[in-house]
Design an enzyme around this catalytic site. Structure first.
Site, PDB file in Angstrom:
ATOM      1  CE  LYS A 221      -3.858  -2.052   2.563  1.00 22.62           C
ATOM      2  NZ  LYS A 221      -4.890  -1.885   1.535  1.00 22.62           N
TER       3      LYS A 221
ATOM      4  NE  ARG B 166     -10.785  -9.093  -4.259  1.00 23.96           N
ATOM      5  CZ  ARG B 166     -10.977  -8.063  -5.075  1.00 23.96           C
ATOM      6  NH1 ARG B 166     -11.112  -8.267  -6.381  1.00 23.96           N
ATOM      7  NH2 ARG B 166     -11.039  -6.831  -4.600  1.00 23.96           N
TER       8      ARG B 166
END
Length: 512
Positions: free
Chosen positions: A286, A360
């Site tokens: 990130k 996910r």
């Protein structure tokens, strides 16, 4: 935790630090709300005019303090805004009561006792006010020094402690419905606040193993069955998604199955929670400014954990299984790489195009495990995509699903309990963007509609014929702004009340 009781006592004779009353926004100025009649009488019926002189309008979230009238045993009156005055023969909405009580409870930090003379029309109002007080009084001070040189590891509280005791005036202690409403509000609020604690706990203390241990303690306390799969068990059973995400961290992953069963249950719900105890993004690191709040990436698992425990505390006649997919997503020599292919628990292969699309992957394994038990419905909860924050903002979560009627039912349940939500589609044309030349599916697709793409990915791992909904709580799970209503800064406990309400509706046979 704030103690909460019901009382039929009159406000003037109650010994407390403050009396809380409601004021609404009327057509011609502030209007004193029901419950405050004794206070208004002590001001010769001119309390609304006094409040208007002090600048009060009755707007939601507004708070005005004034000295208590002569003869009151409490020294202070706090008037809290309820928003627009309801029409003739209408009652104040539960959420308005909940927020007003929360505003007052936050303002009363450090107080020993406060009486809430807010509108109590029925048991539903008792429940709403109880939740507002208990959720509004929340604080997280575990890691603050007490100022006495206790050291960096001290767990003493710093500053003003939460309100110690709240009394709901107008509540009937001997009324079965009122007592039940207060008990429900207490159970829901206590477990929601525990979820907030988990979200706020620093990731060096809340590793996957530590989270699993907390779940084990709760299971023992509330008579739940629990199964914890560590990294060795996950490898043996082929949970490639959870292992892939957790492979870069020294803190190894866990899959926790927490089960509540009831002898009279006719339905079975499965709740699946994303539990990334810290998300660095992995190899797809990130950017600066996006890492600081990533301890909150386990908010979905915290919500699921809290909902299962609440169902047990309420004794709901429904079976509820919670799946906590716990991992820490870190970059290292053993971390999954963009371009790697993972074989999931379902047997499908996934090409990893971005290691920051990790939620996910752990959810996919847990969804398939939940599907194996053939529950009547599965609901997963996750801080899944920044795209959904762009779409719905920071206070509303998205609801997706493979059944429009069920999606609508989940949305209605969320709105009923005061959690803003919005139904979102799963457009079929976005599925093609996840086609992979190497694997069965890729973990990324089109950038536009990224939150919907994530929902389509998860749908691939729900068992055939099973009703499923997906809650993307990326926006409301962690409040980076100032506190408002009964919502604190930091972890919010988003989706806990929605899941509990879904369990109640299922137990009552009212959830299609």
């Amino acid at each position: 935790m704030t103690a909460l009781t019901l009382s039929t006592s009159a406000a003037p004779g109650l010994r407390a630090d403050a009396i809380v009353i409601g004021v609404a926004k009327g057509a011609r100025g502030p209007v004193v709300a029901p419950g405050a009649e004794a206070v208004d009488t002590a001001y010769d019926g001119k309390l609304a005019a006094v409040l208007e002189t002090l600048g009060a309008s009755g707007a939601e979230g507004e708070l005005t303090k004034l000295p208590a009238p002569a003869g009151f045993k409490a020294p202070l009156v706090i008037a809290v805004g309820l928003g627009a005055e309801p029409g003739r023969d209408a009652e104040y909405e539960a959420e308005a009561l909940r927020r007003a009580a929360g505003v007052a409870a936050r303002a009363l930090a450090g107080a020993r006792k406060a009486a809430f003379a807010l509108p109590v029309e029925d048991a539903a109002a008792v429940g709403a006010l109880g939740e507002g007080v208990l959720l509004g009084a929340y604080s997280f001070d575990t890691y603050k020094d007490n100022g006495a040189g206790a050291g960096k590891n001290a767990k003493a509280k710093n500053g003003r402690a939460p309100l110690a005791e709240g009394v709901l005036l107008g509540g009937k202690p001997r009324d079965a419905a009122h007592k039940a409403a207060l008990a429900r509000a207490t159970a829901v609020s206590e477990e929601l606040n525990r979820a907030r604690d988990l979200v706020n706990t620093p990731p060096n203390d809340l590793t996957p193993a530590a989270f699993a241990a907390i779940a084990q303690g709760a299971a023992k306390e509330h008579g739940l069955k629990i199964q914890v799969l560590d990294d060795k068990a996950l490898a043996k059973d082929g949970y490639g998604g959870i292992l892939g995400v957790g492979g870069g961290s020294a803190a190894t992953p866990r899959l926790v199955k927490l089960s509540y069963t009831h002898a009279d249950a006719e339905k079975h719900l499965a709740f699946v929670g994303k539990g990334i105890t810290y998300d660095s993004g992995g190899i797809s690191l990130k950017p600066a400014g996006h890492n600081e709040t990533m301890k909150c990436d386990m908010s979905g698992a915290a919500a699921v954990f809290a909902a299962v425990v609440t169902a047990a505390r309420l004794g709901l006649p429904v079976n509820v299984t919670g799946w906590l997919a716990l991992a820490e997503n870190m970059p290292s020599g053993t971390a999954v790489r963009p371009g790697d292919v993972l074989r999931m628990y379902s047997g499908k292969t996934v090409e990893v195009l971005n290691t920051d699309a990790e939620g996910r992957l752990v959810l996919a394994d847990a969804l398939w495990a939940a599907s194996a038990e053939q529950p009547d419905a599965i609901v997963d909860v996750a801080t899944l995509t920044g795209a959904m924050m762009l779409a719905l903002g920071s206070r509303t979560f998205a609801v997706m699903g493979n059944d429009d009627a069920f999606r609508s039912a989940v949305h209605e349940a969320a709105e009923e309990v005061g959690e803003p939500a919005w139904p979102m589609p799963l457009p079929e044309h976005l599925r093609k963007g996840m086609d992979s030349p190497t694997a069965d599916i890729a973990n990324m697709g089109e950038r536009m509609g990224g939150g919907l793409v994530a929902g389509l990915f998860l749908r691939e791992f729900v068992g055939e014929g099973i009703t499923w909904a997906h809650l993307d709580i990326a926006g409301p799970a962690f409040n980076e702004g100032g506190a408002f209503g009964y919502t604190p800064k930091g972890g919010t406990g988003s989706a806990v009340r929605t899941l509990v309400r879904l369990a109640e509706l299922t137990a009552e046979g009212d959830l299609g």
